[in-house]
Scaffold this motif. Sequence first.
Motif, PDB file in Angstrom:
ATOM      1  N   TYR A 150       0.830  -1.205   0.000  1.00 17.59           N
ATOM      2  CA  TYR A 150       0.000   0.000   0.000  1.00 17.59           C
ATOM      3  C   TYR A 150       0.865   1.257   0.000  1.00 17.59           C
ATOM      4  O   TYR A 150       0.530   2.255  -0.657  1.00 17.59           O
ATOM      5  CB  TYR A 150      -0.923   0.002   1.212  1.00 17.59           C
ATOM      6  N   THR A 151       1.973   1.214   0.747  1.00 17.85           N
ATOM      7  CA  THR A 151       2.886   2.362   0.790  1.00 17.85           C
ATOM      8  C   THR A 151       3.487   2.630  -0.582  1.00 17.85           C
ATOM      9  O   THR A 151       3.653   3.781  -1.000  1.00 17.85           O
ATOM     10  CB  THR A 151       4.003   2.109   1.815  1.00 17.85           C
ATOM     11  N   ARG A 152       3.797   1.563  -1.317  1.00 18.87           N
ATOM     12  CA  ARG A 152       4.352   1.730  -2.665  1.00 18.87           C
ATOM     13  C   ARG A 152       3.336   2.395  -3.594  1.00 18.87           C
ATOM     14  O   ARG A 152       3.681   3.306  -4.354  1.00 18.87           O
ATOM     15  CB  ARG A 152       4.772   0.375  -3.224  1.00 18.87           C
ATOM     16  N   TYR A 153       2.092   1.908  -3.544  1.00 13.83           N
ATOM     17  CA  TYR A 153       1.064   2.504  -4.401  1.00 13.83           C
ATOM     18  C   TYR A 153       0.883   3.990  -4.067  1.00 13.83           C
ATOM     19  O   TYR A 153       0.761   4.834  -4.970  1.00 13.83           O
ATOM     20  CB  TYR A 153      -0.259   1.772  -4.210  1.00 13.83           C
ATOM     21  N   LEU A 154       0.846   4.301  -2.775  1.00 18.37           N
ATOM     22  CA  LEU A 154       0.659   5.691  -2.362  1.00 18.37           C
ATOM     23  C   LEU A 154       1.860   6.543  -2.759  1.00 18.37           C
ATOM     24  O   LEU A 154       1.700   7.723  -3.114  1.00 18.37           O
ATOM     25  CB  LEU A 154       0.433   5.753  -0.842  1.00 18.37           C
ATOM     26  N   THR A 155       3.050   5.965  -2.729  1.00 19.47           N
ATOM     27  CA  THR A 155       4.250   6.697  -3.158  1.00 19.47           C
ATOM     28  C   THR A 155       4.146   7.107  -4.623  1.00 19.47           C
ATOM     29  O   THR A 155       4.462   8.251  -4.989  1.00 19.47           O
ATOM     30  CB  THR A 155       5.503   5.831  -2.941  1.00 19.47           C
ATOM     31  N   ILE A 156       3.706   6.194  -5.477  1.00 21.89           N
ATOM     32  CA  ILE A 156       3.560   6.511  -6.903  1.00 21.89           C
ATOM     33  C   ILE A 156       2.500   7.594  -7.097  1.00 21.89           C
ATOM     34  O   ILE A 156       2.673   8.525  -7.902  1.00 21.89           O
ATOM     35  CB  ILE A 156       3.203   5.248  -7.693  1.00 21.89           C
ATOM     36  N   ALA A 157       1.383   7.497  -6.341  1.00 25.32           N
ATOM     37  CA  ALA A 157       0.329   8.508  -6.466  1.00 25.32           C
ATOM     38  C   ALA A 157       0.844   9.885  -6.037  1.00 25.32           C
ATOM     39  O   ALA A 157       0.605  10.894  -6.720  1.00 25.32           O
ATOM     40  CB  ALA A 157      -0.883   8.111  -5.638  1.00 25.32           C
ATOM     41  N   LEU A 158       1.560   9.942  -4.919  1.00 23.84           N
ATOM     42  CA  LEU A 158       2.117  11.218  -4.464  1.00 23.84           C
ATOM     43  C   LEU A 158       3.197  11.718  -5.425  1.00 23.84           C
ATOM     44  O   LEU A 158       3.323  12.932  -5.649  1.00 23.84           O
ATOM     45  CB  LEU A 158       2.698  11.062  -3.060  1.00 23.84           C
ATOM     46  N   GLY A 159       3.978  10.808  -5.983  1.00 24.95           N
ATOM     47  CA  GLY A 159       4.978  11.208  -6.962  1.00 24.95           C
ATOM     48  C   GLY A 159       4.341  11.827  -8.196  1.00 24.95           C
ATOM     49  O   GLY A 159       4.841  12.824  -8.728  1.00 24.95           O
ATOM     50  N   LEU A 160       3.217  11.257  -8.643  1.00 26.13           N
ATOM     51  CA  LEU A 160       2.510  11.823  -9.788  1.00 26.13           C
ATOM     52  C   LEU A 160       1.987  13.219  -9.479  1.00 26.13           C
ATOM     53  O   LEU A 160       2.095  14.149 -10.295  1.00 26.13           O
ATOM     54  CB  LEU A 160       1.356  10.898 -10.174  1.00 26.13           C
ATOM     55  N   LEU A 161       1.448  13.401  -8.265  1.00 28.75           N
ATOM     56  CA  LEU A 161       0.949  14.718  -7.855  1.00 28.75           C
ATOM     57  C   LEU A 161       2.081  15.732  -7.741  1.00 28.75           C
ATOM     58  O   LEU A 161       1.981  16.865  -8.242  1.00 28.75           O
ATOM     59  CB  LEU A 161       0.205  14.593  -6.524  1.00 28.75           C
ATOM     60  N   ASN A 162       3.177  15.324  -7.107  1.00 26.14           N
ATOM     61  CA  ASN A 162       4.317  16.239  -6.950  1.00 26.14           C
ATOM     62  C   ASN A 162       4.964  16.562  -8.290  1.00 26.14           C
ATOM     63  O   ASN A 162       5.419  17.695  -8.508  1.00 26.14           O
ATOM     64  CB  ASN A 162       5.358  15.623  -6.012  1.00 26.14           C
ATOM     65  N   ALA A 163       5.013  15.582  -9.183  1.00 20.62           N
ATOM     66  CA  ALA A 163       5.600  15.828 -10.501  1.00 20.62           C
ATOM     67  C   ALA A 163       4.776  16.846 -11.278  1.00 20.62           C
ATOM     68  O   ALA A 163       5.332  17.735 -11.951  1.00 20.62           O
ATOM     69  CB  ALA A 163       5.706  14.517 -11.278  1.00 20.62           C
ATOM     70  N   THR A 164       3.447  16.745 -11.191  1.00 23.11           N
ATOM     71  CA  THR A 164       2.597  17.709 -11.879  1.00 23.11           C
ATOM     72  C   THR A 164       2.822  19.122 -11.344  1.00 23.11           C
ATOM     73  O   THR A 164       2.912  20.091 -12.109  1.00 23.11           O
ATOM     74  CB  THR A 164       1.121  17.311 -11.709  1.00 23.11           C
ATOM     75  N   THR A 165       2.918  19.242 -10.015  1.00 25.72           N
ATOM     76  CA  THR A 165       3.179  20.557  -9.412  1.00 25.72           C
ATOM     77  C   THR A 165       4.538  21.097  -9.821  1.00 25.72           C
ATOM     78  O   THR A 165       4.680  22.284 -10.154  1.00 25.72           O
ATOM     79  CB  THR A 165       3.101  20.451  -7.879  1.00 25.72           C
ATOM     80  N   LEU A 166       5.547  20.221  -9.814  1.00 24.60           N
ATOM     81  CA  LEU A 166       6.901  20.650 -10.179  1.00 24.60           C
ATOM     82  C   LEU A 166       6.963  21.129 -11.624  1.00 24.60           C
ATOM     83  O   LEU A 166       7.582  22.157 -11.931  1.00 24.60           O
ATOM     84  CB  LEU A 166       7.876  19.496  -9.952  1.00 24.60           C
TER      85      LEU A 166
END
Length: 342
Positions: free
Chosen positions: A116-132
């Motif tokens: 679950y932590t891995r899935y959430l990491t990818i989701a947060l990475g996608l969100l942070n990448a969009t912001t960046l």
Amino acid sequence: MLSAIGRAFRTPDLRRKLLFTLGIITIFRLGAFIPAPGVDYGNVQQCLELGNTEGGLYQFVNLFSGGALLQVSIFALGIMPYITASIITQLLRVVIPRFQELHQEGAQGQSRLTQYTRYLTIALGLLNATTLVSLARSGALLGNCPVPLIPDDSIITIILLIITLTAGTGLIMWMGELITEKGVGNGMSLLIFTAIAAGFPTSLGEILRTQGATVFAFVLAMGVVVVALVIFVEQSQRRIPVQYAKRMVGRRTLGGSSTYIPIKVNMAGVIPVIFASSMLYLPSLIAQFNTPQDGTAPAEWVNWITTYLTSGDHPLYMALYFLLIVFFTYFYVAITFNPDEV
């Protein structure tokens, strides 16, 4: 210490683990300097030379990425999405009973929580990448840089850039787990230390160049003292005494021994500092997106946030930082530490 290092490299199994760990760390550092697709590396360096990023919005995240964030490299997001996902997963154990059940199931339940932590990491990475990418397109990432960081901002380039940054986060997470499994120590902690320590030579060289040898020596001495104090507090324990009752087995009396339960003094670790820093960056993020790009004067509340909640040396900022650390320390320990379970 040198003799201990020599003995470690003379042991075949330990030598293999050490070399494997050093290899992963080398790949991690190389990725911090590989530009993401669509990013003009020359323009990035030109913007960094202007020096408009000091105290900026993403200095904290840039520290944890080893300078990769402001380089807009493939590892720009660093280890922060995984840290955030791990903290969220721990906190959800209190909110979601199923997570607490998995935590108590042993190795199998821990494996599910890790997934679950891995899935959430990818989701947060996608969100942070969009912001960046949004900040890089507008030029606000490097202090309103006059040259474009992404010359070709077509939809294909933007999507490719977001996917690359998210994949970089997943790769860092995988490398950290490889170190934990096949290397030496905790992989994520080693990568965090590597990212932070990567900035030491540049910072110390700047102090020596601008402040002189006396201040440089004083900073080194203070660094050693602070590290020693942190280790002292980290290793400190509150020992709760436990007395075992005596019992009769046949004609013999067994038990009656005394021992203790070691409870760490600093159970929250560095998590309250991360929480407090993240909370203090939220007002700066809101002000950044509400700052006019056409040269007109920003609103009064934007000026207030920029004056009081952006610079880390302002007394109001330091007071809020201290109070947030105390609050999140109490909050995190109250959630994760259950005296009944102990």
